[in-house]
Design an enzyme around this catalytic site. Structure first.
Site, PDB file in Angstrom:
ATOM      1  N   TYR A  74      63.880   2.281  63.328  1.00 53.34           N
ATOM      2  CA  TYR A  74      63.624   1.494  62.119  1.00 53.34           C
ATOM      3  C   TYR A  74      62.731   2.297  61.173  1.00 53.34           C
ATOM      4  O   TYR A  74      61.611   1.910  60.865  1.00 53.34           O
ATOM      5  CB  TYR A  74      62.963   0.152  62.476  1.00 53.34           C
ATOM      6  CG  TYR A  74      63.878  -0.785  63.240  1.00 53.34           C
ATOM      7  CD1 TYR A  74      65.076  -0.331  63.787  1.00 53.34           C
ATOM      8  CD2 TYR A  74      63.563  -2.119  63.414  1.00 53.34           C
ATOM      9  CE1 TYR A  74      65.923  -1.182  64.486  1.00 53.34           C
ATOM     10  CE2 TYR A  74      64.402  -2.978  64.112  1.00 53.34           C
ATOM     11  CZ  TYR A  74      65.585  -2.490  64.658  1.00 53.34           C
ATOM     12  OH  TYR A  74      66.410  -3.336  65.348  1.00 53.34           O
ATOM     13  N   ASP A 122      66.153 -10.108  72.553  1.00 54.37           N
ATOM     14  CA  ASP A 122      66.954 -11.295  72.224  1.00 54.37           C
ATOM     15  C   ASP A 122      67.851 -11.661  73.396  1.00 54.37           C
ATOM     16  O   ASP A 122      68.117 -12.842  73.652  1.00 54.37           O
ATOM     17  CB  ASP A 122      67.836 -11.053  70.994  1.00 54.37           C
ATOM     18  CG  ASP A 122      67.138 -11.503  69.712  1.00 54.37           C
ATOM     19  OD1 ASP A 122      65.889 -11.419  69.672  1.00 54.37           O
ATOM     20  OD2 ASP A 122      67.829 -11.930  68.773  1.00 54.37           O
ATOM     21  N   ASP A 154      64.417  -4.373  70.555  1.00 53.55           N
ATOM     22  CA  ASP A 154      64.816  -5.512  69.730  1.00 53.55           C
ATOM     23  C   ASP A 154      66.022  -6.208  70.366  1.00 53.55           C
ATOM     24  O   ASP A 154      66.057  -7.431  70.512  1.00 53.55           O
ATOM     25  CB  ASP A 154      65.180  -4.995  68.326  1.00 53.55           C
ATOM     26  CG  ASP A 154      65.252  -6.102  67.294  1.00 53.55           C
ATOM     27  OD1 ASP A 154      64.870  -7.251  67.612  1.00 53.55           O
ATOM     28  OD2 ASP A 154      65.690  -5.824  66.163  1.00 53.55           O
TER      29      ASP A 154
END
Ligand SMILES: NC(=O)c1ccc[n+]([C@@H]2O[C@H](COP(=O)([O-])OP(=O)(O)OC[C@H]3O[C@@H](n4cnc5c(N)ncnc54)[C@H](O)[C@@H]3O)[C@@H](O)[C@H]2O)c1
Length: 350
Positions: free
Chosen positions: A137, A248, A244
């Site tokens: 990112y 989830d 990430d």
């Protein structure tokens, strides 16, 4: 009585519904454990962006710097592009305050159903540690030849020894307080520069933790193991993107996104840390008072832990479990309770 200054940013959508329940439980824990909280609310959100062109004011980080911690609901709403809300609020806070650890516990509470067959609560209890400030990112890159058939996009991934080592050390330190096992998420077979570097640093850092068992898996098979063998894991450390995704998937096997908490930590406490549920603003259910407040309430438990009151954090987690077992539940957990009924029940259980 110690007093902690908390910046509260409810944000958008269900963020505004779940934050009051988190605060209700925070106050209940404060009364029980002799802690007091000075709360300051901020209206930073997509709604504010629509009116002013900014999610937070230009001096937003300076304003937040005066607080011990930040409690955030969710940002994002239809009409404002998701990258605008992410890069206009969350990422500046995570990076500006060097919150390099994103901690996301995954635990199956008694009374909550997992989509995995024949799994008991004690078999799903691990923590995903995601690197939170660099990695995939990064804002380095660009686009050229837009609109032509030569159109192209380049995005750089940045792994530094400082950035990789410190998040791995955090994972090992945490494992020493848990089941003494760290799993690394890698992909060094396909990504041939950054991921072998990640593996090398993992091998180097683990030398300092002889009492901690380690293993590593490529991210593709690791996702399969989360589903097939969740009992293999204790602390799982991954880069920004891999962490990430895993964080989830973790909640998906432990009762859903509505209960998942997260902490964005600056472990050195040079800057405020930020606590927030994993879920977003859920525009599809916003305004109906049916959102599950557990993700926020569990994030409050992580905050209590971080301010130095692990017994208060534990009491909140126990209260969540008690209500999941035999109290009112929201629709995502198969019940009919409102957000407030569930929040009140957990506060009472504390
Ligand atoms: N940290 C954040 O602030 C954050 C995180 C993820 C998404 N977002 C933003 O939120 C918006 C919606 O994103 P999305 O739909 O991909 O993800 P989402 O998490 O908002 O919702 C996904 C699904 O889960 C359900 N859900 C989420 N939280 C719930 C809860 N507490 N109780 C019951 N059900 C719940 C929603 O109803 C929806 O069906 C987007 O603008 C996105 O950018 C923000």
């Amino acid at each position: 009585m110690p007093t902690f200054k908390i910046a509260v940013i409810p944000g958008d959508g269900i963020g505004k519904e779940v934050i009051p329940e988190g605060l209700r439980v925070l106050e209940a824990a404060g009364r029980k454990f002799g802690l007091s909280f000075e709360l300051t609310h901020f209206d930073w959100s997509c709604e504010r962006y629509a009116k002013t062109g900014r999610l937070m004011p230009e001096d937003g980080l300076d304003q937040l710097m005066k607080f011990d911690n930040i409690l955030l609901g969710a940002v994002g709403y239809p009409g404002v592009a998701d990258h605008v809300s992410l890069w206009g609020l969350l990422i500046p806070i995570r990076r500006g305050f060097d919150q390099y650890v994103n901690l996301r516990p995954v635990r199956l509470f008694r009374g909550v159903q997992t989509p995995l067959a024949n799994r008991a609560p004690e078999e799903i209890d691990f923590v995903v540690i995601r690197e939170n400030t660099e990695g995939e990112y990064s804002s380095i890159g660009g686009r050229m030849f837009g609109g032509t058939e030569h159109e192209m996009a380049v995005q750089e991934t940045v792994f530094t020894r400082r950035g990789v080592d410190r998040v791995m050390r955090y994972a090992f330190d945490l494992a020493q307080k848990r089941k003494k096992h760290v799993t690394s998420a890698t992909k060094s077979n396909g990504i041939i520069h950054t991921m072998p570097f990640w593996d090398e640093r993992f091998a180097a850092v683990k030398q300092d933790y002889a009492d901690v068992r380690t293993d590593q898996f490529h991210i593709d098979i690791l996702t399969a193991h989360f589903v097939r063998n969740p009992d293999w894991f204790d602390v799982v450390v991954g880069s920004n993107l891999f962490g990430d995704i895993l964080s989830d998937l973790g909640p998906a096997i432990a009762g859903g996104i509505g209960i998942a908490p997260s902490a964005n930590l600056n472990p050195e406490r040079k800057f405020p840390s930020m606590f927030e549920p994993v879920h977003g603003s859920a525009p599809d259910i916003a305004g109906r008072n049916i959102a599950n407040p557990i993700g926020t309430i569990w994030s409050v438990a992580l905050m209590l832990d971080h301010v130095g009151s692990p017994q208060a954090g534990r009491a909140v987690e126990d209260a969540i479990e008690k209500v999941c077992e035999s109290g009112p539940k929201t629709a995502d957990l198969g019940g009919k309770a409102s957000t407030q009924e569930m929040g009140k029940a957990i506060a009472d259980a504390v």
